[in-house]
Design a protein around this motif. Structure first.
Motif, PDB file in Angstrom:
ATOM      1  N   PHE A  22       1.110  -0.760   0.065  1.00  0.00           N
ATOM      2  CA  PHE A  22      -0.400   0.249  -0.717  1.00  0.00           C
ATOM      3  C   PHE A  22       1.113   1.145   0.209  1.00  0.00           C
ATOM      4  CE2 PHE A  22      -2.037   3.605   1.957  1.00  0.00           C
ATOM      5  CZ  PHE A  22      -3.529   3.007   1.252  1.00  0.00           C
ATOM      6  N   ASP A  23       1.783   1.442   1.016  1.00  0.00           N
ATOM      7  CA  ASP A  23       2.422   2.286   0.883  1.00  0.00           C
ATOM      8  C   ASP A  23       3.386   2.632  -0.168  1.00  0.00           C
ATOM      9  OD1 ASP A  23       1.866   2.874   3.706  1.00  0.00           O
ATOM     10  OD2 ASP A  23       3.682   2.165   4.613  1.00  0.00           O
ATOM     11  N   HIS A  42      -0.752  -2.172 -15.688  1.00  0.00           N
ATOM     12  CA  HIS A  42      -0.229  -3.216 -15.369  1.00  0.00           C
ATOM     13  C   HIS A  42      -0.365  -3.509 -14.202  1.00  0.00           C
ATOM     14  CE1 HIS A  42       3.303  -3.103 -18.130  1.00  0.00           C
ATOM     15  NE2 HIS A  42       2.882  -1.815 -18.511  1.00  0.00           N
ATOM     16  N   GLU A  43      -1.427  -3.143 -13.347  1.00  0.00           N
ATOM     17  CA  GLU A  43      -1.872  -2.756 -12.775  1.00  0.00           C
ATOM     18  C   GLU A  43      -2.440  -4.418 -11.856  1.00  0.00           C
ATOM     19  OE1 GLU A  43      -5.572   0.176 -10.244  1.00  0.00           O
ATOM     20  OE2 GLU A  43      -5.896  -1.102 -11.907  1.00  0.00           O
ATOM     21  N   THR A  44      -2.181  -5.095 -10.961  1.00  0.00           N
ATOM     22  CA  THR A  44      -2.281  -5.907  -9.843  1.00  0.00           C
ATOM     23  C   THR A  44      -3.622  -5.422  -9.590  1.00  0.00           C
ATOM     24  OG1 THR A  44      -1.227  -6.155  -7.811  1.00  0.00           O
ATOM     25  CG2 THR A  44      -0.070  -6.608  -9.803  1.00  0.00           C
ATOM     26  N   VAL A  45      -4.611  -6.434  -8.744  1.00  0.00           N
ATOM     27  CA  VAL A  45      -5.272  -7.307  -7.537  1.00  0.00           C
ATOM     28  C   VAL A  45      -4.589  -5.870  -6.406  1.00  0.00           C
ATOM     29  CG1 VAL A  45      -6.125  -8.394  -6.134  1.00  0.00           C
ATOM     30  CG2 VAL A  45      -5.758  -9.009  -8.032  1.00  0.00           C
ATOM     31  N   VAL A  49      -6.629  -2.416  -5.449  1.00  0.00           N
ATOM     32  CA  VAL A  49      -7.722  -2.044  -3.514  1.00  0.00           C
ATOM     33  C   VAL A  49      -6.870  -0.842  -3.592  1.00  0.00           C
ATOM     34  CG1 VAL A  49      -6.992  -3.563  -1.545  1.00  0.00           C
ATOM     35  CG2 VAL A  49      -7.783  -4.976  -3.147  1.00  0.00           C
ATOM     36  N   CYS A  50      -5.949  -1.043  -3.153  1.00  0.00           N
ATOM     37  CA  CYS A  50      -4.746   0.199  -2.673  1.00  0.00           C
ATOM     38  C   CYS A  50      -5.376   1.308  -3.166  1.00  0.00           C
ATOM     39  CB  CYS A  50      -3.057  -0.223  -3.213  1.00  0.00           C
ATOM     40  SG  CYS A  50      -2.545  -1.325  -1.887  1.00  0.00           S
ATOM     41  N   GLU A  55      -7.918   6.431  -3.469  1.00  0.00           N
ATOM     42  CA  GLU A  55      -9.246   7.146  -3.624  1.00  0.00           C
ATOM     43  C   GLU A  55     -10.353   7.788  -2.900  1.00  0.00           C
ATOM     44  OE1 GLU A  55     -10.493   5.904  -7.490  1.00  0.00           O
ATOM     45  OE2 GLU A  55      -8.803   5.738  -8.254  1.00  0.00           O
ATOM     46  N   LYS A  56     -10.908   6.092  -1.848  1.00  0.00           N
ATOM     47  CA  LYS A  56     -11.784   6.975  -0.650  1.00  0.00           C
ATOM     48  C   LYS A  56     -11.013   7.599   0.298  1.00  0.00           C
ATOM     49  CE  LYS A  56     -14.821   4.156   2.346  1.00  0.00           C
ATOM     50  NZ  LYS A  56     -15.084   2.176   2.867  1.00  0.00           N
TER      51      LYS A  56
END
Length: 64
Positions: A22-23, A42-45, A49-50, A55-56
């Motif tokens: 996440f960091d 290139h986005e992984t799962v 999630v991160c 964004e939230k």
């Protein structure tokens, strides 16, 4: 963060690794300019999630 770890399929002992990821994603999003298409390609799962959590958090900060 147990529910998040479960949702993305990492074990409870791997929560520290998830937080580290996440960091890393947060730092990359703040400093490196890449195209939206390149980022998504290139986005992984875990990246997804991160990104959604960031964004939230940003949305909540803007509304408070």
């Amino acid at each position: 963060m147990g529910a998040l770890a479960h949702a993305v399929g990492v074990g409870v002992g791997d929560e520290a690794a998830l937080e580290d990821r996440f960091d890393q994603v947060a730092q990359r999003m703040m400093h490196d300019a890449v195209s939206y298409t390149h980022l998504r390609a290139h986005e992984t799962v875990l990246d997804l999630v991160c990104r959604l959590l960031l964004e939230k958090k940003k949305h909540q900060q803007q509304n408070s």
